[in-house]
Design a protein around this motif. Structure first.
Motif, PDB file in Angstrom:
ATOM      1  N   PHE A  21       1.594   7.392  -6.249  1.00  0.00           N
ATOM      2  CA  PHE A  21       0.317   8.002  -6.637  1.00  0.00           C
ATOM      3  C   PHE A  21       0.454   9.509  -6.836  1.00  0.00           C
ATOM      4  O   PHE A  21       1.021  10.207  -6.001  1.00  0.00           O
ATOM      5  CB  PHE A  21      -0.717   7.697  -5.556  1.00  0.00           C
ATOM      6  N   ASP A  22      -0.059  10.001  -7.973  1.00  0.00           N
ATOM      7  CA  ASP A  22      -0.045  11.426  -8.262  1.00  0.00           C
ATOM      8  C   ASP A  22      -1.357  12.034  -7.737  1.00  0.00           C
ATOM      9  O   ASP A  22      -2.430  11.575  -8.112  1.00  0.00           O
ATOM     10  CB  ASP A  22       0.071  11.597  -9.790  1.00  0.00           C
ATOM     11  N   PRO A  23      -1.281  13.047  -6.858  1.00  0.00           N
ATOM     12  CA  PRO A  23      -2.502  13.590  -6.242  1.00  0.00           C
ATOM     13  C   PRO A  23      -3.522  14.110  -7.241  1.00  0.00           C
ATOM     14  O   PRO A  23      -4.693  14.268  -6.905  1.00  0.00           O
ATOM     15  CB  PRO A  23      -1.980  14.733  -5.370  1.00  0.00           C
ATOM     16  N   LEU A  24      -3.065  14.407  -8.468  1.00  0.00           N
ATOM     17  CA  LEU A  24      -4.013  14.956  -9.433  1.00  0.00           C
ATOM     18  C   LEU A  24      -4.793  13.870 -10.156  1.00  0.00           C
ATOM     19  O   LEU A  24      -5.816  14.139 -10.769  1.00  0.00           O
ATOM     20  CB  LEU A  24      -3.255  15.817 -10.465  1.00  0.00           C
ATOM     21  N   ASP A  25      -4.286  12.615 -10.045  1.00  0.00           N
ATOM     22  CA  ASP A  25      -4.977  11.511 -10.712  1.00  0.00           C
ATOM     23  C   ASP A  25      -6.244  11.113  -9.969  1.00  0.00           C
ATOM     24  O   ASP A  25      -6.425  11.444  -8.794  1.00  0.00           O
ATOM     25  CB  ASP A  25      -4.051  10.287 -10.774  1.00  0.00           C
ATOM     26  N   GLU A  26      -7.066  10.374 -10.692  1.00  0.00           N
ATOM     27  CA  GLU A  26      -8.254   9.827 -10.037  1.00  0.00           C
ATOM     28  C   GLU A  26      -7.837   8.550  -9.298  1.00  0.00           C
ATOM     29  O   GLU A  26      -7.212   7.666  -9.892  1.00  0.00           O
ATOM     30  CB  GLU A  26      -9.303   9.493 -11.097  1.00  0.00           C
ATOM     31  N   PRO A  27      -8.097   8.434  -7.961  1.00  0.00           N
ATOM     32  CA  PRO A  27      -7.643   7.244  -7.232  1.00  0.00           C
ATOM     33  C   PRO A  27      -8.456   6.025  -7.613  1.00  0.00           C
ATOM     34  O   PRO A  27      -9.646   6.101  -7.900  1.00  0.00           O
ATOM     35  CB  PRO A  27      -7.880   7.632  -5.773  1.00  0.00           C
ATOM     36  N   LYS A  28      -7.782   4.882  -7.639  1.00  0.00           N
ATOM     37  CA  LYS A  28      -8.513   3.636  -7.896  1.00  0.00           C
ATOM     38  C   LYS A  28      -7.781   2.476  -7.226  1.00  0.00           C
ATOM     39  O   LYS A  28      -6.635   2.609  -6.801  1.00  0.00           O
ATOM     40  CB  LYS A  28      -8.667   3.390  -9.394  1.00  0.00           C
ATOM     41  N   GLY A  29      -8.473   1.364  -7.104  1.00  0.00           N
ATOM     42  CA  GLY A  29      -7.871   0.164  -6.511  1.00  0.00           C
ATOM     43  C   GLY A  29      -7.552   0.353  -5.041  1.00  0.00           C
ATOM     44  O   GLY A  29      -8.353   0.871  -4.271  1.00  0.00           O
ATOM     45  N   LEU A  30      -6.330  -0.058  -4.671  1.00  0.00           N
ATOM     46  CA  LEU A  30      -5.922  -0.031  -3.268  1.00  0.00           C
ATOM     47  C   LEU A  30      -5.894   1.384  -2.704  1.00  0.00           C
ATOM     48  O   LEU A  30      -6.250   1.610  -1.548  1.00  0.00           O
ATOM     49  CB  LEU A  30      -4.526  -0.641  -3.140  1.00  0.00           C
ATOM     50  N   VAL A  31      -5.458   2.333  -3.548  1.00  0.00           N
ATOM     51  CA  VAL A  31      -5.349   3.718  -3.078  1.00  0.00           C
ATOM     52  C   VAL A  31      -6.720   4.248  -2.698  1.00  0.00           C
ATOM     53  O   VAL A  31      -6.897   4.873  -1.641  1.00  0.00           O
ATOM     54  CB  VAL A  31      -4.714   4.587  -4.173  1.00  0.00           C
ATOM     55  N   LEU A  32      -7.703   3.951  -3.547  1.00  0.00           N
ATOM     56  CA  LEU A  32      -9.072   4.400  -3.267  1.00  0.00           C
ATOM     57  C   LEU A  32      -9.574   3.761  -1.972  1.00  0.00           C
ATOM     58  O   LEU A  32     -10.204   4.430  -1.142  1.00  0.00           O
ATOM     59  CB  LEU A  32      -9.974   4.013  -4.446  1.00  0.00           C
ATOM     60  N   MET A  33      -9.244   2.476  -1.793  1.00  0.00           N
ATOM     61  CA  MET A  33      -9.684   1.762  -0.588  1.00  0.00           C
ATOM     62  C   MET A  33      -9.090   2.421   0.657  1.00  0.00           C
ATOM     63  O   MET A  33      -9.781   2.646   1.653  1.00  0.00           O
ATOM     64  CB  MET A  33      -9.230   0.306  -0.679  1.00  0.00           C
ATOM     65  N   LEU A  40       0.838  -1.208   0.000  1.00  0.00           N
ATOM     66  CA  LEU A  40       0.000   0.000   0.000  1.00  0.00           C
ATOM     67  C   LEU A  40       0.869   1.253   0.000  1.00  0.00           C
ATOM     68  O   LEU A  40       0.593   2.223  -0.719  1.00  0.00           O
ATOM     69  CB  LEU A  40      -0.906  -0.028   1.235  1.00  0.00           C
ATOM     70  N   ASN A  41       1.949   1.208   0.797  1.00  0.00           N
ATOM     71  CA  ASN A  41       2.841   2.358   0.892  1.00  0.00           C
ATOM     72  C   ASN A  41       3.510   2.643  -0.450  1.00  0.00           C
ATOM     73  O   ASN A  41       3.596   3.799  -0.878  1.00  0.00           O
ATOM     74  CB  ASN A  41       3.894   2.070   1.969  1.00  0.00           C
ATOM     75  N   MET A  42       3.928   1.559  -1.140  1.00  0.00           N
ATOM     76  CA  MET A  42       4.560   1.749  -2.445  1.00  0.00           C
ATOM     77  C   MET A  42       3.585   2.373  -3.434  1.00  0.00           C
ATOM     78  O   MET A  42       3.926   3.283  -4.185  1.00  0.00           O
ATOM     79  CB  MET A  42       5.043   0.402  -2.979  1.00  0.00           C
ATOM     80  N   LYS A  43       2.326   1.892  -3.395  1.00  0.00           N
ATOM     81  CA  LYS A  43       1.311   2.435  -4.313  1.00  0.00           C
ATOM     82  C   LYS A  43       1.047   3.908  -4.004  1.00  0.00           C
ATOM     83  O   LYS A  43       0.861   4.721  -4.905  1.00  0.00           O
ATOM     84  CB  LYS A  43       0.004   1.650  -4.177  1.00  0.00           C
ATOM     85  N   LEU A  44       1.007   4.229  -2.690  1.00  0.00           N
ATOM     86  CA  LEU A  44       0.691   5.607  -2.311  1.00  0.00           C
ATOM     87  C   LEU A  44       1.817   6.552  -2.685  1.00  0.00           C
ATOM     88  O   LEU A  44       1.585   7.718  -3.019  1.00  0.00           O
ATOM     89  CB  LEU A  44       0.432   5.694  -0.802  1.00  0.00           C
ATOM     90  N   LYS A  45       3.082   6.050  -2.640  1.00  0.00           N
ATOM     91  CA  LYS A  45       4.207   6.923  -2.996  1.00  0.00           C
ATOM     92  C   LYS A  45       4.196   7.232  -4.480  1.00  0.00           C
ATOM     93  O   LYS A  45       4.547   8.326  -4.907  1.00  0.00           O
ATOM     94  CB  LYS A  45       5.518   6.247  -2.612  1.00  0.00           C
TER      95      LYS A  45
END
Lengths: 76, 234
Positions: B35-47, B28-33
């Motif tokens: 992740f671009d804040p301007l993108d639409e969140p999906k998958g684990l990040v959204l969860m 989860l931490n790797m995905k969050l790092k």
């Protein structure tokens, strides 16, 4: 003979669950009724209903605790 | 030579559950790092976002802002740990929460927290005064009710999970007898696998998720019960 009596005692102790079931069902019924009357308050009603059900469940849990004690302390 | 102490089997299951949570959080931490804040969140990040939002809303409604920051991580730990421990029965482990030591520890942390916040927000004087309400002899009942909170919180989780696992093992044994009647392939308990999938659904997934939610909600409710009215909702 003695083992059988211990089993009967444990079964009597968990019979607290009978009345608790009725009580919790009435909590759920009232919650559904009041959400039907006032759908805006659904969030508050849900948390209150869960709290009420959980607290009335304590009674059944004490019954279960007594049953466990009877089985593991007397029956061991 | 007699062993000085005996390791309970649950210790290994707790380690397995903790490793699973560790791996999950690292991913989860790797995905969050990334992740671009301007993108639409999906998958684990959204969860993860929905989870944080849910916990913050729950705390903000009943307590104040300072406590939301302090209690949020604890509540998130409770949700993640209890949920993964409860559903570990699906993967063939014995759920750690079916050991009373584990649930008693979790409930003890919550109970100490309740007392801590009660003293912090009410002051020592009114905390002691509350113990003697409405009459002085009621101090015994008040102290018993504090122990009652601990017992009911821990036993609720423990009772639900152990009842599920005992019932499951009984049904598995019964169905093993039934499937032994079928020639050739009967030794492999395939009747049990088919029938018990429904039971796993209820006892592991549904009861597990429900008890996790209850434990979290009750923790928040008990803590907010102790707060004075003016400390809430700021």
């Amino acid at each position: 003979m003695e083992k059988g009596l211990i089993a009967i005692a444990a079964a009597l102790a968990v019979m607290t669950g009978m009345v608790t079931g009725i009580g919790e069902a009435s909590v759920a019924r009232q919650a559904v009724e009041s959400i039907g009357k006032n759908p805006d308050a659904a969030d508050k009603i849900r948390s209150m209903a869960i709290l009420g059900a959980a607290i009335s469940e304590t009674c059944a849990i004490y019954g279960m605790l007594v049953a466990f004690l009877i089985i593991f302390v007397l029956g061991a | 030579m007699r062993a000085v102490f005996e390791l309970q089997g649950t210790v290994f299951y707790i380690i397995a559950v903790c490793l699973a949570i560790l791996v999950f959080l690292i991913i989860l931490n790797m995905k969050l790092k990334k992740f671009d804040p301007l993108d639409e969140p999906k998958g684990l990040v959204l969860m993860a976002m929905m989870g944080v939002n849910f916990i913050e809303n729950m705390l903000k409604k009943d307590t104040n802002k300072e406590m939301t920051e302090k209690l949020g991580p604890y509540l998130a730990f409770l949700f993640i740990y209890i949920f993964i421990a409860n559903i570990s029965g699906l993967f063939g482990l014995t759920p750690p929460t079916s050991n009373y030591s584990v649930t008693l520890t979790l409930a003890a942390i919550t109970c100490i927290m309740i007392e801590y916040y009660s003293i912090k927000y009410n002051g020592v004087k009114s905390y002691v005064k509350k113990l003697f309400e409405p009459l002085a002899p009621f101090v015994v009942i008040n102290i018993i009710s504090k122990v009652g909170t601990l017992l009911s919180l821990s036993l609720r989780l423990f009772g639900n999970i152990i009842a599920g696992s005992i019932l499951m093992s009984v049904v598995y044994q019964l169905l093993a007898r039934v499937s032994a009647l079928i020639p050739v392939i009967g030794k492999f308990n395939f009747v049990g696998v088919i029938v018990c999938s429904v039971l796993h659904m209820y006892f592991d997934l549904f009861a597990g998720a429900m008890q996790t939610y209850l434990f979290g909600t009750l923790t928040v409710a008990f803590i907010s019960n102790e707060l004075p009215e003016e400390a809430k909702g700021k």
